[in-house]
Design a protein around this motif. Sequence first.
Motif, PDB file in Angstrom:
ATOM      1  N   UNK A  35      51.241  78.066 155.859  1.00 32.17           N
ATOM      2  CA  UNK A  35      50.358  77.056 155.273  1.00 32.17           C
ATOM      3  C   UNK A  35      51.121  76.008 154.487  1.00 32.17           C
ATOM      4  N   UNK A  36      50.585  74.787 154.545  1.00 30.09           N
ATOM      5  CA  UNK A  36      51.161  73.707 153.755  1.00 30.09           C
ATOM      6  C   UNK A  36      50.877  73.935 152.279  1.00 30.09           C
ATOM      7  N   UNK A 132      36.730  65.050 150.384  1.00 32.74           N
ATOM      8  CA  UNK A 132      37.349  64.328 151.488  1.00 32.74           C
ATOM      9  C   UNK A 132      38.369  65.223 152.195  1.00 32.74           C
ATOM     10  N   UNK A 133      38.728  64.869 153.410  1.00 27.65           N
ATOM     11  CA  UNK A 133      39.739  65.621 154.147  1.00 27.65           C
ATOM     12  C   UNK A 133      41.050  65.623 153.368  1.00 27.65           C
ATOM     13  N   UNK A 134      41.614  66.813 153.167  1.00 30.49           N
ATOM     14  CA  UNK A 134      42.875  66.930 152.452  1.00 30.49           C
ATOM     15  C   UNK A 134      42.754  66.892 150.945  1.00 30.49           C
ATOM     16  N   UNK A 182      41.394  72.511 162.833  1.00 32.34           N
ATOM     17  CA  UNK A 182      40.309  72.520 161.855  1.00 32.34           C
ATOM     18  C   UNK A 182      40.637  73.675 160.929  1.00 32.34           C
ATOM     19  N   UNK A 183      40.776  73.427 159.644  1.00 35.35           N
ATOM     20  CA  UNK A 183      41.454  74.388 158.763  1.00 35.35           C
ATOM     21  C   UNK A 183      40.694  75.690 158.533  1.00 35.35           C
ATOM     22  N   UNK A 228      46.998  73.202 159.409  1.00 36.44           N
ATOM     23  CA  UNK A 228      46.058  72.451 160.240  1.00 36.44           C
ATOM     24  C   UNK A 228      46.085  72.907 161.697  1.00 36.44           C
ATOM     25  N   UNK A 229      47.005  73.774 162.058  1.00 37.04           N
ATOM     26  CA  UNK A 229      47.093  74.268 163.432  1.00 37.04           C
ATOM     27  C   UNK A 229      47.859  75.579 163.410  1.00 37.04           C
ATOM     28  N   UNK A 230      47.200  76.681 163.078  1.00 40.03           N
ATOM     29  CA  UNK A 230      47.947  77.888 162.725  1.00 40.03           C
ATOM     30  C   UNK A 230      48.316  78.835 163.858  1.00 40.03           C
TER      31      UNK A 230
END
Length: 445
Positions: A35-36, A132-134, A182-183, A228-230
């Motif tokens: 994960x970020x 919001x996104x992020x 999609x997280x 975002x893409x695990x």
Amino acid sequence: MKLLTVFITGAFLCLVLGGCSTTPEPSTGASPINPATGQTATTVIPTTASSTTAPPSSLPPTTAADTPASQAANLLTSLGRVGSDQPVRIGLVAHSASVIGIGRTIDVLNDADGIQLVRIFSPEHGLAGEADAGQAVADGTEPITGLPVISLYGVRRAPATRHLDDLDAVVYDLQDVGVRAFTYIATMGLVFDAAAAAGLPVFVVDRPNPQAGAVDGPVLDPGLESFISPYAIPLVYGLTSGQLGRLLVDDGYVDAGTNLTVVGPTAALGAPWRAPSPNLPTLESAWLYPAVVPLEATILSVGRGTTKPFSLIGAPTVDGRAMLDSLLTRDGLEVGLEAETFTPESIPGMAISPRYQGQAIVGVTLSTGAALRSPVRLAVELIDAAMDVSSDRSAIIDRPDVFDRLIGSSSVRAALIEDRSAAEIAASWTDEVNRFTERIERLRR
């Protein structure tokens, strides 16, 4: 003993009702999530609002599985503790779309006899679905019940040990969109890992996949894993939330100790559509999402800051009418296309600072009345059309590292820049999509 009692009770009652499926512990597996790092949250996002928009008329009719009686009963009975007078202590992963029939899952659990809802965990966009996104979301309090809300999209991405020590089970109830980028699927895996480490069973409320059975796009290449893409699955993966959970456990994407029960039956994708995130306000926007989300790593706006996010594309420096003309020459796009001028603006609860804010854009609006069969092929066509009317094809994808993580492979970007046909690019993932489809057939039966 705590784990054994709750898990066996849930499995027994689900067997009686015929409403759940239980996944046994696999022998091997480890989570590949990288994960970020989340930003430090500074403000508490409100937790009461919900976005509800009437869906297109092509929606299937409401079925018995959509009623609170059937869904709520299956969830409550699967959590029941037979032969004990102690309430089952629950942690709930939820958002504004977590509704069983006409009632919030929060209230169904909080009001039930024999169950004590201890705390709520919220994903990206917060419990209210307004961030919001992020945007990092802080911990807070659910105002109706007074329960604590622990954000899983702020200073942490997974529940801490102290958030699980006083629980008997975790319930996961998030409406997803059926797209790897999609997280919520990363949140699912991290919750599974945390619950397994704490010795807690997880109950997933099965939710429908808006993309129906479509499977499309590259399987994520090794080294591109992120929050975002695990997982190494296609961009569009064709599974309900419960089926995806079983895939993660069975195929070793998460901790091998995960005890998973899927609570069904899966509801029809009936009215009304409840937005799982602020920029998917309609079912049509969810249907278009897998075709448009790769464009977030290009110079094109995807309609954030308008009333039609993920239905509009364009940029001030791209000739929108020429792009439309290019698209209209192509076969099999599965969507309606029209020219439209739009101006992104700040919209609280949807897009605070959208790209190209205040700038008029002549772009293209997309429309559909159903889920797309080949949405990632459409994404390639859209980007290729923008490149065709640009003097520099490589300038269209302005965040190549993000694009590769979204689409799942650096080879797609390279092929687009080399001006290979969309048909050739889409053919490059056909074999791996076929293999994945065969692999998941056992889950979709």
